[in-house]
Write a protein that holds these residues in place. Sequence first.
Motif, PDB file in Angstrom:
ATOM      1  N   ASP A  37       1.152  -1.475  -0.203  1.00 47.40           N
ATOM      2  CA  ASP A  37       0.236   0.283   0.356  1.00 47.40           C
ATOM      3  C   ASP A  37       1.407   1.372   0.228  1.00 47.40           C
ATOM      4  O   ASP A  37       1.440   1.349   0.646  1.00 47.40           O
ATOM      5  N   PRO A  38       0.763   2.234  -0.998  1.00 43.34           N
ATOM      6  CA  PRO A  38       1.315   3.255  -1.533  1.00 43.34           C
ATOM      7  C   PRO A  38       1.229   4.108  -0.333  1.00 43.34           C
ATOM      8  O   PRO A  38       2.992   4.418   0.715  1.00 43.34           O
ATOM      9  N   GLY A  39       0.100   4.055   0.230  1.00 42.30           N
ATOM     10  CA  GLY A  39       0.519   5.581   1.544  1.00 42.30           C
ATOM     11  C   GLY A  39       0.517   4.913   2.902  1.00 42.30           C
ATOM     12  O   GLY A  39       1.939   5.464   3.403  1.00 42.30           O
ATOM     13  N   GLN A  40       0.695   3.771   3.144  1.00 40.80           N
ATOM     14  CA  GLN A  40       1.736   2.949   4.224  1.00 40.80           C
ATOM     15  C   GLN A  40       2.904   2.814   4.092  1.00 40.80           C
ATOM     16  O   GLN A  40       3.468   3.068   5.441  1.00 40.80           O
ATOM     17  N   ALA A  41       3.284   2.361   2.641  1.00 38.51           N
ATOM     18  CA  ALA A  41       4.204   1.938   2.710  1.00 38.51           C
ATOM     19  C   ALA A  41       5.422   3.817   2.732  1.00 38.51           C
ATOM     20  O   ALA A  41       6.341   3.804   3.672  1.00 38.51           O
ATOM     21  N   ALA A  42       5.260   4.296   2.775  1.00 35.91           N
ATOM     22  CA  ALA A  42       5.622   6.222   2.995  1.00 35.91           C
ATOM     23  C   ALA A  42       5.231   6.334   4.086  1.00 35.91           C
ATOM     24  O   ALA A  42       6.150   6.492   4.093  1.00 35.91           O
ATOM     25  N   ALA A  43       4.106   5.637   5.135  1.00 37.55           N
ATOM     26  CA  ALA A  43       4.584   6.617   6.422  1.00 37.55           C
ATOM     27  C   ALA A  43       5.532   5.832   7.232  1.00 37.55           C
ATOM     28  O   ALA A  43       6.235   6.215   8.050  1.00 37.55           O
ATOM     29  N   LEU A  44       5.433   4.239   6.714  1.00 41.26           N
ATOM     30  CA  LEU A  44       6.869   3.713   7.427  1.00 41.26           C
ATOM     31  C   LEU A  44       8.110   4.719   6.779  1.00 41.26           C
ATOM     32  O   LEU A  44       9.142   4.314   7.662  1.00 41.26           O
ATOM     33  N   MET A  45       8.289   4.960   5.351  1.00 41.65           N
ATOM     34  CA  MET A  45      10.121   5.389   5.348  1.00 41.65           C
ATOM     35  C   MET A  45       9.803   7.143   5.916  1.00 41.65           C
ATOM     36  O   MET A  45      11.337   7.001   5.946  1.00 41.65           O
ATOM     37  N   GLU A  46       9.066   7.250   6.553  1.00 39.96           N
ATOM     38  CA  GLU A  46       9.060   8.568   7.703  1.00 39.96           C
ATOM     39  C   GLU A  46       9.722   8.216   8.266  1.00 39.96           C
ATOM     40  O   GLU A  46      10.657   8.872   8.596  1.00 39.96           O
ATOM     41  N   ARG A  47       9.543   7.302   8.929  1.00 41.14           N
ATOM     42  CA  ARG A  47      10.372   6.837  10.605  1.00 41.14           C
ATOM     43  C   ARG A  47      11.802   6.185   9.941  1.00 41.14           C
ATOM     44  O   ARG A  47      12.626   6.342  10.910  1.00 41.14           O
ATOM     45  N   TRP A  48      11.691   5.039   8.844  1.00 40.14           N
ATOM     46  CA  TRP A  48      12.804   5.157   8.653  1.00 40.14           C
ATOM     47  C   TRP A  48      12.927   3.985   7.139  1.00 40.14           C
ATOM     48  O   TRP A  48      12.376   3.233   6.069  1.00 40.14           O
ATOM     49  N   PRO A  49      14.092   5.497   6.331  1.00 39.93           N
ATOM     50  CA  PRO A  49      13.581   5.112   4.921  1.00 39.93           C
ATOM     51  C   PRO A  49      14.128   3.832   4.628  1.00 39.93           C
ATOM     52  O   PRO A  49      13.945   3.350   3.333  1.00 39.93           O
ATOM     53  N   VAL A  50      15.163   2.762   4.885  1.00 37.20           N
ATOM     54  CA  VAL A  50      15.381   1.553   4.293  1.00 37.20           C
ATOM     55  C   VAL A  50      13.981   1.076   4.219  1.00 37.20           C
ATOM     56  O   VAL A  50      13.515   0.268   3.304  1.00 37.20           O
ATOM     57  N   GLY A  51      12.459   0.629   4.958  1.00 36.03           N
ATOM     58  CA  GLY A  51      11.483   0.706   4.184  1.00 36.03           C
ATOM     59  C   GLY A  51      10.948  -0.855   5.411  1.00 36.03           C
ATOM     60  O   GLY A  51      10.031  -1.170   4.795  1.00 36.03           O
ATOM     61  N   LYS A  52      12.032  -1.360   5.444  1.00 39.36           N
ATOM     62  CA  LYS A  52      11.802  -2.789   6.025  1.00 39.36           C
ATOM     63  C   LYS A  52      11.556  -2.444   7.616  1.00 39.36           C
ATOM     64  O   LYS A  52      11.623  -2.014   8.636  1.00 39.36           O
ATOM     65  N   ILE A  53      10.325  -3.654   7.516  1.00 38.51           N
ATOM     66  CA  ILE A  53       9.813  -3.723   9.944  1.00 38.51           C
ATOM     67  C   ILE A  53      10.123  -5.208   9.608  1.00 38.51           C
ATOM     68  O   ILE A  53      11.437  -5.739   9.286  1.00 38.51           O
ATOM     69  N   PRO A  54      10.177  -5.290  11.196  1.00 36.32           N
ATOM     70  CA  PRO A  54       9.810  -3.710  12.301  1.00 36.32           C
ATOM     71  C   PRO A  54      10.637  -2.924  12.363  1.00 36.32           C
ATOM     72  O   PRO A  54      12.242  -2.815  11.901  1.00 36.32           O
ATOM     73  N   VAL A  55       9.761  -1.524  12.947  1.00 34.52           N
ATOM     74  CA  VAL A  55      10.650  -0.612  13.723  1.00 34.52           C
ATOM     75  C   VAL A  55       9.735  -0.686  15.067  1.00 34.52           C
ATOM     76  O   VAL A  55       8.591   0.128  14.500  1.00 34.52           O
ATOM     77  N   LEU A  56      10.441   0.594  15.602  1.00 37.70           N
ATOM     78  CA  LEU A  56      10.105   0.980  16.795  1.00 37.70           C
ATOM     79  C   LEU A  56       9.688   2.118  16.991  1.00 37.70           C
ATOM     80  O   LEU A  56      10.957   2.989  16.380  1.00 37.70           O
ATOM     81  N   HIS A  57       8.980   2.872  17.034  1.00 39.35           N
ATOM     82  CA  HIS A  57       9.233   4.100  17.961  1.00 39.35           C
ATOM     83  C   HIS A  57       8.277   4.764  19.148  1.00 39.35           C
ATOM     84  O   HIS A  57       8.055   4.389  19.643  1.00 39.35           O
ATOM     85  N   ASP A  58       9.383   5.662  20.045  1.00 37.11           N
ATOM     86  CA  ASP A  58       9.641   5.372  21.226  1.00 37.11           C
ATOM     87  C   ASP A  58       9.014   7.073  21.064  1.00 37.11           C
ATOM     88  O   ASP A  58      10.419   7.804  21.443  1.00 37.11           O
ATOM     89  N   ALA A  59       8.291   7.513  21.421  1.00 33.93           N
ATOM     90  CA  ALA A  59       7.392   8.749  21.790  1.00 33.93           C
ATOM     91  C   ALA A  59       8.462   8.803  22.771  1.00 33.93           C
ATOM     92  O   ALA A  59       8.546  10.312  23.171  1.00 33.93           O
ATOM     93  N   ALA A  60       7.913   8.620  23.777  1.00 30.00           N
ATOM     94  CA  ALA A  60       8.627   9.409  25.037  1.00 30.00           C
ATOM     95  C   ALA A  60      10.134  10.130  25.311  1.00 30.00           C
ATOM     96  O   ALA A  60      10.535  10.570  25.817  1.00 30.00           O
ATOM     97  N   ARG A  61      11.295   8.869  24.769  1.00 30.08           N
ATOM     98  CA  ARG A  61      12.477   9.346  23.943  1.00 30.08           C
ATOM     99  C   ARG A  61      12.977   9.693  22.916  1.00 30.08           C
ATOM    100  O   ARG A  61      14.169   9.841  22.177  1.00 30.08           O
ATOM    101  N   GLY A  62      11.490   9.886  21.960  1.00 32.12           N
ATOM    102  CA  GLY A  62      11.661  10.461  20.549  1.00 32.12           C
ATOM    103  C   GLY A  62      12.572   9.633  19.487  1.00 32.12           C
ATOM    104  O   GLY A  62      13.567  10.715  18.985  1.00 32.12           O
ATOM    105  N   ARG A  63      13.584   8.354  19.854  1.00 31.55           N
ATOM    106  CA  ARG A  63      13.832   7.925  19.133  1.00 31.55           C
ATOM    107  C   ARG A  63      12.974   6.428  18.268  1.00 31.55           C
ATOM    108  O   ARG A  63      12.044   6.529  18.372  1.00 31.55           O
ATOM    109  N   VAL A  64      13.086   6.416  17.000  1.00 31.05           N
ATOM    110  CA  VAL A  64      12.566   5.340  16.318  1.00 31.05           C
ATOM    111  C   VAL A  64      14.060   4.431  16.581  1.00 31.05           C
ATOM    112  O   VAL A  64      15.728   4.401  15.661  1.00 31.05           O
ATOM    113  N   VAL A  65      13.516   3.010  16.236  1.00 28.92           N
ATOM    114  CA  VAL A  65      15.062   1.884  16.473  1.00 28.92           C
ATOM    115  C   VAL A  65      14.759   1.332  14.846  1.00 28.92           C
ATOM    116  O   VAL A  65      13.206   0.459  15.741  1.00 28.92           O
ATOM    117  N   PRO A  66      15.636   0.799  14.637  1.00 27.49           N
ATOM    118  CA  PRO A  66      15.242  -0.770  13.716  1.00 27.49           C
ATOM    119  C   PRO A  66      15.885  -1.288  13.920  1.00 27.49           C
ATOM    120  O   PRO A  66      16.537  -1.778  14.881  1.00 27.49           O
TER     121      PRO A  66
END
Length: 230
Positions: A37-66
């Motif tokens: 799905d282009p929309g879902q893929a784009a939303a993931l790419m905003e978090r992690w441009p490599v575009g692979k899952i899983p990806v963790l987002h920690d809102a409290a610490r402002g971290r994206v962890v792949p």
Amino acid sequence: MTLTLYIHPLASFCHKVLIAFYENGTDFRPVTVDLGDPGQAAALMERWPVGKIPVLHDAARGRVVPETSIIIEYVQRHYPGPVPLLPVDEDQRLDARLWDRFFDLHVGVPMQKIVTDRLRPEGGNDAIGVADARRALDTAYAVIETQLEGRTWATGEAFTIADCAAAPVLFFASIVHPFGSDQNNLAAYFERLLARPSVQRVLAEARPYFALFPYREAMPQRFLAEEALA
């Protein structure tokens, strides 16, 4: 909720992280991503441009962890639970990391080669690559068989990150390239993994998606039936 985990319920690497989270009762919000799905893929790419899952987002610490192993270690460090998946002892921690990588690289990678080859367009299959992958699995199974001698889990008596890695890749690998009839340690270990509540929960959540698995016809009936592994 602080932690958001971007996943797909059929992906073995996502299963690895989910098992770790369920072992420790980690509080998180799962978000299923359809990479087609282009929309879902784009939303993931905003978090992690490599575009692979899983990806963790920690809102409290402002971290994206792949990356699965890094996600598990990050959560153990900042949101620890009752099960220390990376041992405190440095040598034991190295063993856990070693076997975590072994299952990812030497079981997961060849397993995925076999699976994805079936998705290639007609005339585009890689018979040599698949044969190499099957030989790699034979080697990996033999190494694991020896490693498990006298051990309950991959590195000893404690369930670790290595076992989180082992469960999903052995699940799918056992379907596309069954264990040898003489690999009793491996077979018994696999049954112990299947009996683990965290693994049962992950497989129950994945079951509605099993129809999408390219080797669906080879899945043992016990994997397909509700509560079959309980």
